[in-house]
Design a protein around this motif. Structure first.
Motif, short mmCIF file in Angstrom:
data_model
loop_
_atom_site.label_atom_id
_atom_site.label_comp_id
_atom_site.label_asym_id
_atom_site.label_seq_id
_atom_site.Cartn_x
_atom_site.Cartn_y
_atom_site.Cartn_z
N MET A 168 0.84 -1.20 0.00
CA MET A 168 0.00 0.00 0.00
C MET A 168 0.87 1.24 0.00
O MET A 168 0.71 2.14 -0.80
CB MET A 168 -0.89 -0.01 1.23
CG MET A 168 -1.96 1.02 1.22
SD MET A 168 -3.22 0.64 2.46
CE MET A 168 -2.28 0.83 3.98
N LYS A 169 1.82 1.27 0.96
CA LYS A 169 2.72 2.42 1.02
C LYS A 169 3.59 2.49 -0.22
O LYS A 169 3.88 3.56 -0.71
CB LYS A 169 3.60 2.32 2.26
CG LYS A 169 2.89 2.79 3.50
CD LYS A 169 3.79 2.66 4.69
CE LYS A 169 3.04 3.05 5.94
NZ LYS A 169 3.67 2.53 7.12
N ARG A 216 -1.74 9.10 1.95
CA ARG A 216 -2.62 8.66 3.04
C ARG A 216 -3.17 9.87 3.81
O ARG A 216 -4.36 9.96 4.10
CB ARG A 216 -1.81 7.76 3.99
CG ARG A 216 -2.54 7.26 5.19
CD ARG A 216 -1.58 6.80 6.29
NE ARG A 216 -0.96 7.94 6.97
CZ ARG A 216 -0.08 7.83 7.96
NH1 ARG A 216 0.33 6.65 8.37
NH2 ARG A 216 0.43 8.90 8.54
N LEU A 255 2.23 10.80 2.51
CA LEU A 255 1.52 12.00 2.08
C LEU A 255 0.17 11.67 1.46
O LEU A 255 -0.84 12.32 1.76
CB LEU A 255 2.38 12.80 1.10
CG LEU A 255 1.83 14.18 0.77
CD1 LEU A 255 1.66 15.03 2.01
CD2 LEU A 255 2.75 14.89 -0.22
N ASP A 304 7.87 11.93 1.20
CA ASP A 304 7.02 11.52 2.31
C ASP A 304 6.09 10.39 1.89
O ASP A 304 5.12 10.60 1.18
CB ASP A 304 6.19 12.73 2.78
CG ASP A 304 5.31 12.39 3.97
OD1 ASP A 304 5.28 11.21 4.37
OD2 ASP A 304 4.66 13.31 4.48
#
Lengths: 425, 101
Positions: free
Chosen positions: B1-2, B28, B26, B23
């Motif tokens: 996901m990330k 999310r 960001l 980041d």
């Protein structure tokens, strides 16, 4: 206390297992530690959930809230107007406990020792934290209206500006009022919680009178020089829907009250009502001042907008109505929820030894009912500005409804259901 | 996901791209500003009358947002809200929701 904590960590540990299966797709978060959240309203409940969710259960969260259930201020004016019930605006904390593994403690924080990173509880005992989130809402400055500064007076002349027993009591006063009576609503000088809220309340009481007590009147005594929010839309509703029922008086600050005669005392004048509803000026919840946090104008907490951390008090983050707002930023439940997400992201970074995001964004949406079916909105988006070190409203974005309409009345209830779930489910 | 959101951010490398891509959270964080109305991670409460965004293809969400922003698509409030975000931010938001279940 130690025993309770150890047991709690075991419990939270078990919940963290559930979390991993709920969010199995995500990679392992690095953040760990214990965050104590004080206040389970729009800000605090959101922070409790999001810290658990975004840390994938890695961070323990304790939520301390004095009430057994969440009762929403938004929508509570419909209870006062009689078209909704308290049940409609009450949500349990079970979702936070059972789904998210938040430890919910029904108690009140009486002291914060920011140097030792501990809090003391009214029922006794203390608790340590790595990061503290205070979402204390507001408390009233009853001293500004001297005769209201005692419990007997406060039981008779209501504010109903915190949803709960006062909401029910104000509804009862309106039901008991004879037809032909006068309901007066006093609004304090801005800033106050929920800028359009008093005008919405006036509309909904006028709507109730129109349908049930047609000889009765609503008088708004506004300490401000003009309508503070959605002015054109409210004044149009007043002239279209409540002509002869609702009267608006600007520059009418209530300085004191005559409790026995339900009379508001203004600077040069007096106003006698049958039901007198005085919203006193307010400030950050009392725990903020008691904790020695830096207040602006002796009222609102000064925060760093990259983290919501209090200026001068490391480890303590403050959310919601209690803070000194950024330019044009309203004190609203929606905004408190946004503060909570900003703070949650920053806290997880800080617990992992990283800096908070340098580009936070928050936005606000606020619906107001002008009768039981039609609503109007105001919305805005605020981006962090490095030059001024605060959130600035985005020019050209945001705005209000073109006209009151029933569709927004339906969306407003959809908003409520979704934000309550975003906080608590 | 990330990893997906990081890739989405990397794909955008524009003037602000480098800062954004630095980041990983960001997307999310930005998408969370929509959750008040559209549900946590885009899972809106069923029957509450507000669109769920979870799992909606990125192109579809981006097109809607662009139409709101330009005024081509009439709306009650989204035409006012979409203008508050940069195109890069909207791209991250749409990408994040597309990856949610």
């Amino acid at each position: 206390m130690m025993l309770m904590k150890r047991r709690d960590f075991l419990k939270v540990g078990a919940a963290a297992g559930t979390m991993a299966s709920l969010y199995g797709c995500a990679g392992g978060g690095k953040a760990s530690g214990h965050v104590v959240v004080v206040g389970g309203g729009y800000g605090g409940a959101t922070a409790a959930k999001y810290i658990r969710m975004w840390s994938e259960g890695g961070v323990q969260v304790t939520l301390i809230e004095r009430n057994p259930t969440f009762i929403s201020c938004p929508i509570s004016n419909l209870v006062i107007g009689g078209s909704k019930t308290m049940e409609d605006i009450t949500v349990s904390y079970e979702g936070l406990k059972n789904k998210w593994g938040v430890r919910v403690v029904q108690d009140e924080v009486v002291a914060v020792d920011a140097a030792k990173r501990t809090i003391s509880l009214a029922k006794g005992g203390s608790m340590s934290y790595d990061r503290l989130v205070l979402s204390p809402g507001i408390d009233f400055m009853f001293g500004e209206i001297p005769a209201l500064d005692n419990a007997d007076a406060q039981a008779k002349i209501l504010h109903a500006w915190k949803a709960g027993p006062q909401t029910v009591a104000l509804r009862k006063q309106l039901e008991e009022m004879k037809d032909g009576g006068v309901y007066a609503l006093s609004i304090p000088k801005a800033p106050y919680r929920c800028p359009p809220g008093p005008y919405e309340r006036a509309c909904l009481v006028a709507d109730y009178f129109k349908k049930n007590k047609p000889k009765s009147k609503v008088v708004i005594l506004d300490a401000n020089e003009d309508v503070m929010s959605k002015k054109g839309l409210f004044t149009k509703a007043w002239s279209d829907l409540y002509k002869g029922i609702l009267e608006y008086r600007p520059n009418s600050e209530v300085k004191d009250v005559d409790v026995a005669n339900t009379t508001a005392i203004l600077e040069f004048d007096k106003f006698k009502a049958d039901v007198l509803n005085v919203i006193p000026p307010h400030r950050a919840g009392n725990i903020a001042a008691k904790s020695g946090l830096k207040l602006i104008n002796n009222r609102w907490v000064d925060v760093d907008w990259l983290s919501m951390e209090v200026v001068g008090t490391p480890g303590v983050h403050v959310l919601g109505d209690a803070i000194f707002p950024a330019p044009t930023m309203p004190k609203s439940g929606h905004m408190a929820n946004q503060h909570a997400k900003l703070a949650s992201a920053a806290i997880l970074n800080m617990l992992s030894g990283e800096a908070p995001s340098p580009t936070p964004v928050v936005m606000n949406t606020c619906y107001s009912y002008v009768d039981t079916k039609q609503a109007i909105h105001v919305t805005s988006v605020h981006q962090y500005d490095t030059a001024t070190k605060t959130m600035q409203p985005v020019k050209g974005a945001g705005g209000v409804s073109a006209a009151r309409n029933e569709m927004e009345g339906k969306i407003a209830m959809g908003w409520a259901k979704n934000i309550w779930a975003d906080m608590l489910a | 996901m990330k990893r997906i959101s990081l890739l989405a951010a990397l794909a955008l490398l524009g003037a602000q791209g480098a800062a954004l891509a630095a980041d990983p959270n960001l997307a999310r964080n930005l998408a969370a500003t929509c959750a008040n109305c559209h549900g946590t991670n885009g899972n809106a409460v069923k029957g509450a009358g507000i669109d769920a965004l979870a799992g909606v293809p990125k192109d579809k969400t981006l097109q809607k947002l662009a139409d709101f922003k330009s005024g081509d698509k009439p709306a009650s409030i989204m035409h006012q809200i979409a203008k508050g975000y940069t195109d890069e931010q909207l791209d991250l938001i749409a990408g994040y929701f597309a990856a949610q279940k």
